[in-house]
Motif scaffolding. Structure first.
Motif, short mmCIF file in Angstrom:
data_model
loop_
_atom_site.label_atom_id
_atom_site.label_comp_id
_atom_site.label_asym_id
_atom_site.label_seq_id
_atom_site.Cartn_x
_atom_site.Cartn_y
_atom_site.Cartn_z
N PHE A 87 0.81 -1.22 0.00
CA PHE A 87 0.00 0.00 0.00
C PHE A 87 0.84 1.27 0.00
O PHE A 87 0.30 2.37 -0.16
N LYS A 88 2.16 1.13 0.18
CA LYS A 88 3.01 2.30 0.34
C LYS A 88 2.87 3.32 -0.80
O LYS A 88 2.72 4.52 -0.53
N PRO A 89 2.91 2.92 -2.08
CA PRO A 89 2.83 3.94 -3.15
C PRO A 89 1.54 4.75 -3.10
O PRO A 89 1.53 5.94 -3.44
N LEU A 90 0.42 4.11 -2.67
CA LEU A 90 -0.87 4.80 -2.62
C LEU A 90 -1.04 5.63 -1.34
O LEU A 90 -1.63 6.73 -1.38
N LEU A 91 -0.51 5.12 -0.22
CA LEU A 91 -0.81 5.73 1.07
C LEU A 91 0.29 6.65 1.60
O LEU A 91 0.03 7.51 2.44
N MET A 92 1.51 6.46 1.13
CA MET A 92 2.63 7.26 1.61
C MET A 92 2.38 8.77 1.47
O MET A 92 2.75 9.54 2.37
N PRO A 93 1.76 9.25 0.36
CA PRO A 93 1.54 10.70 0.26
C PRO A 93 0.62 11.27 1.34
O PRO A 93 0.60 12.49 1.53
N LEU A 94 -0.10 10.41 2.06
CA LEU A 94 -1.03 10.89 3.08
C LEU A 94 -0.34 11.27 4.38
O LEU A 94 -0.91 12.01 5.20
N VAL A 95 0.87 10.76 4.61
CA VAL A 95 1.56 10.97 5.89
C VAL A 95 3.02 11.33 5.64
O VAL A 95 3.49 11.34 4.51
N THR A 96 3.75 11.59 6.74
CA THR A 96 5.18 11.87 6.64
C THR A 96 5.96 10.55 6.57
O THR A 96 5.44 9.49 6.96
N PRO A 97 7.21 10.57 6.08
CA PRO A 97 8.01 9.33 6.05
C PRO A 97 8.16 8.66 7.40
O PRO A 97 8.08 7.43 7.51
N THR A 98 8.35 9.45 8.47
CA THR A 98 8.51 8.86 9.81
C THR A 98 7.23 8.20 10.27
O THR A 98 7.26 7.11 10.87
N LEU A 99 6.10 8.83 10.00
CA LEU A 99 4.83 8.22 10.37
C LEU A 99 4.61 6.91 9.61
O LEU A 99 4.04 5.95 10.16
#
Length: 336
Positions: A87-99
């Protein structure tokens, strides 16, 4: 009454109060150092008591249902990490890298024990198998979670976990747990008779970690880096992970030919993540300045899984009988 089951439990309210206190009155300097020592001692005591409480007889008694246990462990330690990475490519833009590292760490955590067993019982599932699966997940998680975290964090481009962290896990978590198992022969009965004591240590150690973690994070400018849109992103990602796990464990267990009672056990043991194990492990594995961001997804997922599984357990139970149904006590389950 319908609204009441969606309200946060007392422990969640304590977590919120602790975060608020850390935001307004963060500890620093010598006080912060003293809190770190107190937290480490509380975590060591927690795993010692869990080692003394865990019945080897109960684990051996349920171990014959190996297919069910393999499915639960695969859901906990394979399905969740795979979902987190996919899910990272779809969901990563929603949060910060650390989160998102916190989300991936959540995916590597073991299942809960008390709440998995309690919800399985309420839903009229295979309770003895739930005892074995949940206990095995908690025990194996002491070793698997740090290793999985290292692999996932490296795959996320955040570097590898150091051997120093592995050594701290062994010293702070595994050694006290083994000591508790050894001491079970003499103090196991006393610990079983004083189960509320473990609840106090569970919740107290988590609150200590949360206070010190959020104190350090606030001093590093946590709330300036965490707008409401990002917080909403964490909630959405947690909801997607939980929904995917519930659906896959439910229909996957049916496809594999498990009975209804076993399906219930797989659903409730294979879809949960332990706050009680996650927060102490995060305290060992991650530096203080990012710890607040790492534990935030776990805290939110904790309440989400309790509310969702409470509704789902009652729905399973209503299909089998139409009398009065037991209501889950989330205050008792809150520390997991």
């Amino acid at each position: 009454m319908a609204l009441r089951r969606f309200l946060p439990d007392n422990f969640t309210l304590c977590l919120l109060a602790t975060v608020l206190t850390a935001s307004l009155l963060p500890c620093r300097g010598g006080v912060a150092h003293a809190f770190e020592w107190l937290t480490n001692l509380a975590i060591a005591l927690l795993f010692f008591l869990h080692g003394a409480k865990l019945s080897r007889e109960a684990v051996v008694a349920g171990a014959t249902h190996w297919r069910l246990h393999l499915v639960v462990l695969a859901s906990t330690f394979v399905l969740f990490p795979v979902l987190g990475l996919l899910f990272k490519p779809l969901l990563m833009p929603l949060v910060t890298p650390t989160l998102y590292v916190g989300i991936l760490f959540l995916c590597a955590l073991p299942s809960t024990v008390q709440s998995s067993i309690a919800f399985t019982s309420i839903a009229r599932g295979n309770v003895s198998a739930a005892v074995c699966s949940a206990s095995a997940s908690s025990l194996l998680g002491i070793g698997i979670t740090p290793l999985l975290t290292g692999l996932i964090v490296r795959a996320n481009g955040q570097g590898a976990m150091s051997w120093h962290s592995v050594g701290e896990i062994v010293l702070q978590l595994f050694v006290p747990f083994v000591a508790g198992q050894i001491a079970q022969r003499w103090i196991g009965g006393w610990v079983q008779r004083h189960r509320p004591l473990i609840g106090v240590v569970d919740q107290g150690s988590i609150l200590l970690v949360v206070y010190t973690a959020f104190s350090a994070a606030v001093l590093q400018g946590l709330w300036k880096q965490l707008p409401l849109s990002v917080l909403g992103g964490v909630l959405l990602i947690n909801a997607i992970l939980l929904a995917a796990a519930l659906l896959i464990t439910r229909y996957g267990s049916r496809a594999l030919g498990f009975r209804r009672e076993d399906e219930i056990t797989i659903v409730f043991c294979g879809s949960k993540k332990s706050l009680a194990s996650g927060v102490p492990m995060a305290n060992v594995l991650f530096p203080a300045h990012v710890l607040g961001m790492i534990v935030l997804p776990i805290m939110l997922f904790h309440q989400m899984q309790l509310m969702t599984c409470a509704v789902l357990a009652r729905r399973y139970a209503r299909r089998l009988e139409t009398g009065k149904h037991e209501t889950p006590r989330t205050d008792v389950l809150a520390a997991e």
